[in-house]
Design a protein around this motif. Structure first.
Motif, PDB file in Angstrom:
ATOM      1  N   ARG A  70      53.141  26.075   7.181  1.00 29.88           N
ATOM      2  CA  ARG A  70      52.760  25.895   8.581  1.00 29.88           C
ATOM      3  C   ARG A  70      51.253  25.847   8.673  1.00 29.88           C
ATOM      4  O   ARG A  70      50.557  26.595   7.999  1.00 29.88           O
ATOM      5  CB  ARG A  70      53.250  27.068   9.428  1.00 29.88           C
ATOM      6  CG  ARG A  70      54.742  27.119   9.573  1.00 29.88           C
ATOM      7  CD  ARG A  70      55.138  28.178  10.548  1.00 29.88           C
ATOM      8  NE  ARG A  70      54.467  27.915  11.816  1.00 29.88           N
ATOM      9  CZ  ARG A  70      54.642  28.627  12.905  1.00 29.88           C
ATOM     10  NH1 ARG A  70      55.460  29.639  12.893  1.00 29.88           N
ATOM     11  NH2 ARG A  70      54.003  28.347  14.009  1.00 29.88           N
ATOM     12  N   THR A  72      48.506  26.908  10.936  1.00 32.69           N
ATOM     13  CA  THR A  72      48.388  27.836  12.058  1.00 32.69           C
ATOM     14  C   THR A  72      46.956  27.942  12.578  1.00 32.69           C
ATOM     15  O   THR A  72      46.629  28.891  13.283  1.00 32.69           O
ATOM     16  CB  THR A  72      48.893  29.233  11.638  1.00 32.69           C
ATOM     17  OG1 THR A  72      48.134  29.669  10.512  1.00 32.69           O
ATOM     18  CG2 THR A  72      50.375  29.205  11.307  1.00 32.69           C
ATOM     19  N   LEU A  75      47.236  27.743  16.356  1.00 28.55           N
ATOM     20  CA  LEU A  75      48.078  28.837  16.861  1.00 28.55           C
ATOM     21  C   LEU A  75      47.388  30.186  16.741  1.00 28.55           C
ATOM     22  O   LEU A  75      47.576  31.065  17.569  1.00 28.55           O
ATOM     23  CB  LEU A  75      49.413  28.867  16.114  1.00 28.55           C
ATOM     24  CG  LEU A  75      50.433  27.817  16.507  1.00 28.55           C
ATOM     25  CD1 LEU A  75      51.638  27.880  15.583  1.00 28.55           C
ATOM     26  CD2 LEU A  75      50.857  27.983  17.944  1.00 28.55           C
ATOM     27  N   MET A  86      52.951  26.406  22.854  1.00 31.06           N
ATOM     28  CA  MET A  86      52.690  25.561  21.679  1.00 31.06           C
ATOM     29  C   MET A  86      53.799  25.714  20.640  1.00 31.06           C
ATOM     30  O   MET A  86      54.213  24.739  20.021  1.00 31.06           O
ATOM     31  CB  MET A  86      51.335  25.919  21.065  1.00 31.06           C
ATOM     32  CG  MET A  86      50.941  25.017  19.916  1.00 31.06           C
ATOM     33  SD  MET A  86      50.788  23.282  20.379  1.00 31.06           S
ATOM     34  CE  MET A  86      49.189  23.304  21.132  1.00 31.06           C
ATOM     35  N   GLU A  87      54.272  26.934  20.454  1.00 32.94           N
ATOM     36  CA  GLU A  87      55.387  27.164  19.526  1.00 32.94           C
ATOM     37  C   GLU A  87      56.631  26.407  19.990  1.00 32.94           C
ATOM     38  O   GLU A  87      57.307  25.766  19.187  1.00 32.94           O
ATOM     39  CB  GLU A  87      55.704  28.659  19.403  1.00 32.94           C
ATOM     40  CG  GLU A  87      54.671  29.475  18.674  1.00 32.94           C
ATOM     41  CD  GLU A  87      54.795  29.415  17.161  1.00 32.94           C
ATOM     42  OE1 GLU A  87      55.683  28.708  16.638  1.00 32.94           O
ATOM     43  OE2 GLU A  87      53.993  30.083  16.503  1.00 32.94           O
ATOM     44  N   TRP A  89      56.772  23.772  21.937  1.00 33.70           N
ATOM     45  CA  TRP A  89      56.532  22.341  21.788  1.00 33.70           C
ATOM     46  C   TRP A  89      56.735  21.920  20.328  1.00 33.70           C
ATOM     47  O   TRP A  89      57.425  20.937  20.049  1.00 33.70           O
ATOM     48  CB  TRP A  89      55.116  21.980  22.254  1.00 33.70           C
ATOM     49  CG  TRP A  89      54.838  20.521  22.115  1.00 33.70           C
ATOM     50  CD1 TRP A  89      55.170  19.536  23.003  1.00 33.70           C
ATOM     51  CD2 TRP A  89      54.207  19.859  21.017  1.00 33.70           C
ATOM     52  NE1 TRP A  89      54.780  18.310  22.521  1.00 33.70           N
ATOM     53  CE2 TRP A  89      54.188  18.484  21.293  1.00 33.70           C
ATOM     54  CE3 TRP A  89      53.655  20.311  19.820  1.00 33.70           C
ATOM     55  CZ2 TRP A  89      53.637  17.555  20.433  1.00 33.70           C
ATOM     56  CZ3 TRP A  89      53.108  19.381  18.956  1.00 33.70           C
ATOM     57  CH2 TRP A  89      53.105  18.024  19.265  1.00 33.70           C
ATOM     58  N   SER A  90      56.151  22.680  19.407  1.00 35.54           N
ATOM     59  CA  SER A  90      56.289  22.376  17.972  1.00 35.54           C
ATOM     60  C   SER A  90      57.744  22.437  17.528  1.00 35.54           C
ATOM     61  O   SER A  90      58.221  21.569  16.791  1.00 35.54           O
ATOM     62  CB  SER A  90      55.461  23.355  17.137  1.00 35.54           C
ATOM     63  OG  SER A  90      54.102  23.271  17.455  1.00 35.54           O
ATOM     64  N   LEU A  91      58.436  23.469  17.967  1.00 34.65           N
ATOM     65  CA  LEU A  91      59.844  23.604  17.606  1.00 34.65           C
ATOM     66  C   LEU A  91      60.678  22.501  18.240  1.00 34.65           C
ATOM     67  O   LEU A  91      61.643  22.022  17.625  1.00 34.65           O
ATOM     68  CB  LEU A  91      60.372  24.979  18.003  1.00 34.65           C
ATOM     69  CG  LEU A  91      59.896  26.143  17.124  1.00 34.65           C
ATOM     70  CD1 LEU A  91      60.199  27.471  17.786  1.00 34.65           C
ATOM     71  CD2 LEU A  91      60.531  26.058  15.742  1.00 34.65           C
ATOM     72  N   VAL A  93      59.716  19.392  18.849  1.00 35.53           N
ATOM     73  CA  VAL A  93      59.490  18.207  18.017  1.00 35.53           C
ATOM     74  C   VAL A  93      60.266  18.326  16.708  1.00 35.53           C
ATOM     75  O   VAL A  93      60.908  17.373  16.260  1.00 35.53           O
ATOM     76  CB  VAL A  93      57.980  17.989  17.758  1.00 35.53           C
ATOM     77  CG1 VAL A  93      57.753  16.892  16.726  1.00 35.53           C
ATOM     78  CG2 VAL A  93      57.262  17.653  19.051  1.00 35.53           C
ATOM     79  N   ALA A  94      60.231  19.523  16.114  1.00 33.31           N
ATOM     80  CA  ALA A  94      60.955  19.747  14.864  1.00 33.31           C
ATOM     81  C   ALA A  94      62.464  19.581  15.062  1.00 33.31           C
ATOM     82  O   ALA A  94      63.152  18.998  14.216  1.00 33.31           O
ATOM     83  CB  ALA A  94      60.647  21.139  14.306  1.00 33.31           C
ATOM     84  N   TRP A 149      64.117  28.064  18.109  1.00 35.24           N
ATOM     85  CA  TRP A 149      63.706  27.664  19.453  1.00 35.24           C
ATOM     86  C   TRP A 149      64.229  28.669  20.484  1.00 35.24           C
ATOM     87  O   TRP A 149      63.491  29.092  21.374  1.00 35.24           O
ATOM     88  CB  TRP A 149      64.218  26.255  19.766  1.00 35.24           C
ATOM     89  CG  TRP A 149      63.588  25.647  20.968  1.00 35.24           C
ATOM     90  CD1 TRP A 149      62.535  24.803  20.991  1.00 35.24           C
ATOM     91  CD2 TRP A 149      63.974  25.851  22.343  1.00 35.24           C
ATOM     92  NE1 TRP A 149      62.228  24.460  22.291  1.00 35.24           N
ATOM     93  CE2 TRP A 149      63.093  25.091  23.138  1.00 35.24           C
ATOM     94  CE3 TRP A 149      64.963  26.588  22.968  1.00 35.24           C
ATOM     95  CZ2 TRP A 149      63.176  25.055  24.530  1.00 35.24           C
ATOM     96  CZ3 TRP A 149      65.044  26.562  24.360  1.00 35.24           C
ATOM     97  CH2 TRP A 149      64.160  25.801  25.114  1.00 35.24           C
TER      98      TRP A 149
END
Length: 168
Positions: A70, A72, A75, A86-87, A89-91, A93-94, A149
């Protein structure tokens, strides 16, 4: 539910370990074959299938143990709601990318079954068999990312997992 999910992640990790043993066995058979002048067709292909299976089947377990790489940098500078946003949003997308990967992996297996696709090597393995490990691995990664998530949305996700340690 937590126990069931963790058991699924651990089960895939065990299957990945078995696949790694398969790689070892195929490589050893290939080496012994050269030394003792015998040839087992397909050992290279099966070593490759096993290596791919090990990689894909280990994805969810690796994620849940915080061992995926990751970045970070950003973050680490955020806190509170900004970090959680942000977490998430990232999750998100993942999850989207893993969902697409899982969809196309499962579709590939179904198409290989439908078209009776076999490997071009001398092993002539039906390709849906090794592709099944990829499909299972990507599906489990999708489940693990959805799990992360939900945990993040509930504020129950641990951010200490997989964090870099700084040595001076």
């Amino acid at each position: 539910m937590r126990r069931t999910l963790d058991a699924l992640y651990d089960g895939c990790a065990w299957l990945a370990a078995v696949a790694m043993i398969g790689v070892l066995v195929m490589v050893l058979l290939s080496v012994l074959g050269r030394q003792l002048a015998f040839h087992l067709p397909g050992t290279d292909a099966y070593a490759g299938y096993s290596m791919a299976a090990a990689g894909f089947l280990a994805l969810a377990h690796t994620l849940k143990r915080g061992e995926h790489i990751r970045v970070t940098l950003l973050l680490g500078k955020l806190g509170g709601r900004a970090r959680q946003g942000m977490e998430l949003w990232s999750l998100s997308v993942a999850v989207l990318l893993a969902g697409l990967f899982a969809w196309f992996s499962v579709r590939l297996v179904l198409q290989s079954i439908e078209f009776h696709d076999i490997s071009t090597g001398n092993d002539a393995t039906p390709l849906w068999i090794p592709q099944l490990a990829m499909a299972l691995g990507t599906l489990m990664l999708l489940v693990a990312l959805l799990d992360e998530w939900v945990l993040e949305a509930r504020g129950q996700r641990s951010h200490s997992q997989g964090q870099e340690t700084h040595h001076e």
